[in-house]
Design a protein around this motif. Sequence first.
Motif, mmCIF file in Angstrom:
data_model
loop_
_atom_site.group_PDB
_atom_site.id
_atom_site.type_symbol
_atom_site.label_atom_id
_atom_site.label_comp_id
_atom_site.label_asym_id
_atom_site.label_seq_id
_atom_site.Cartn_x
_atom_site.Cartn_y
_atom_site.Cartn_z
ATOM 1 N N LYS A 91 13.127 61.120 14.729
ATOM 2 C CA LYS A 91 12.504 59.800 14.830
ATOM 3 C C LYS A 91 11.131 59.919 15.501
ATOM 4 C CE LYS A 91 13.344 55.078 16.421
ATOM 5 N NZ LYS A 91 14.287 54.174 17.136
ATOM 6 N N VAL A 124 24.315 60.358 16.204
ATOM 7 C CA VAL A 124 23.717 60.809 17.466
ATOM 8 C C VAL A 124 22.265 60.342 17.449
ATOM 9 C CG1 VAL A 124 25.209 62.846 17.663
ATOM 10 C CG2 VAL A 124 23.037 63.011 16.413
ATOM 11 N N PRO A 125 21.579 60.365 18.572
ATOM 12 C CA PRO A 125 20.145 60.021 18.545
ATOM 13 C C PRO A 125 19.409 60.874 17.516
ATOM 14 C CG PRO A 125 20.914 60.150 20.805
ATOM 15 C CD PRO A 125 22.058 60.631 19.946
ATOM 16 N N ASN A 126 18.575 60.242 16.721
ATOM 17 C CA ASN A 126 17.889 60.928 15.639
ATOM 18 C C ASN A 126 16.771 61.814 16.186
ATOM 19 O OD1 ASN A 126 16.623 61.739 13.283
ATOM 20 N ND2 ASN A 126 15.732 59.724 12.841
ATOM 21 N N PRO A 127 16.908 63.141 16.081
ATOM 22 C CA PRO A 127 15.895 64.050 16.651
ATOM 23 C C PRO A 127 14.554 64.027 15.912
ATOM 24 C CG PRO A 127 17.518 65.292 15.397
ATOM 25 C CD PRO A 127 18.022 63.882 15.458
ATOM 26 N N GLN A 137 23.569 56.283 12.114
ATOM 27 C CA GLN A 137 23.254 57.406 12.985
ATOM 28 C C GLN A 137 24.440 57.716 13.900
ATOM 29 O OE1 GLN A 137 20.242 58.707 12.194
ATOM 30 N NE2 GLN A 137 20.794 60.482 13.444
ATOM 31 N N ARG A 162 23.199 62.086 10.450
ATOM 32 C CA ARG A 162 23.441 60.781 9.831
ATOM 33 C C ARG A 162 24.814 60.770 9.167
ATOM 34 N NH1 ARG A 162 20.354 56.092 10.567
ATOM 35 N NH2 ARG A 162 20.913 54.627 8.910
ATOM 36 N N CYS A 196 15.838 61.865 9.075
ATOM 37 C CA CYS A 196 16.975 61.815 10.010
ATOM 38 C C CYS A 196 17.766 63.112 9.958
ATOM 39 C CB CYS A 196 17.954 60.690 9.645
ATOM 40 S SG CYS A 196 17.260 59.100 9.256
#
Length: 266
Positions: free
Chosen positions: A167, A162-165, A160, A205, A202
């Motif tokens: 999730k 960046v933070p997975n939007p 990942q 990624r 995801c």
Amino acid sequence: MKEGEHARILLKKAIEITNALDAKALVIIGIPSQYRPKMKIPILIIGKESDKEASNFQHLPLPLSLGSKNLVNLASSFMIANGIIQEGELFVYVTPSTVGIQKAEKTVEVRDEFFSQIEHIFQEVLELAIELSLEGREGKPVGTIFVIGDTRNVIRHSHQMVPNPFKGYKINILDRNTREIIKEFAFLDGAFIINKSGRVLCAGRYLDIDFKKINVHVPSGLGGRHLAAAGISKLTKAIVITVSESGIVRVFKNGKIIFEYNPRLH
């Protein structure tokens, strides 16, 4: 005029034109299954629902929302690839609103393997990729990657960025109401990962490809996005769809480009 009457009239006219020109095939796009002519020449039905009413019928399950021009061009390439028609021969196509004549030619860069990959989830992602190619995002071109299937191995060979939007959310490509949500995150670097049931696992990624171990080649001028797409499609059993900022949609399988098309030119 009753619903469907237009389609019946246009189909009748298409049959007349086909016979008059001695055309080698008839392509029927988006006309209800109750209107199926009896003809000796090959008939190609385009749409998501299968038709198995006669031995001379072929079926190409592509979404109708790709538009008539795109579908006619794909039909042409499909028929040439499958020996239904020879390049340069005439075929007639009919939709619920138009009848046309076309010379068979490969206006789409496509390998035979592309047509064998067409199934429900792939159809939906391809349609979304073409929408992004045509529309961009807020008027700006968008480049992105969609990786479909074999998610366990794809996740293992990626991380990942960046933070997975996505999730914790059950966002599925089959739900038309989620299309805009997915498009909103197309600006992120990296790939969308989509499982075989259509759930978006995801976005953003990064695909970890060791090109010293995975030998892939892409045409000159294509950059890291396409190399990564080729690499992950060779490393796993996933099929990968890319959208370039120039508008070209490509499909990768086993490390190779099996489909290349620019919807903006058609």
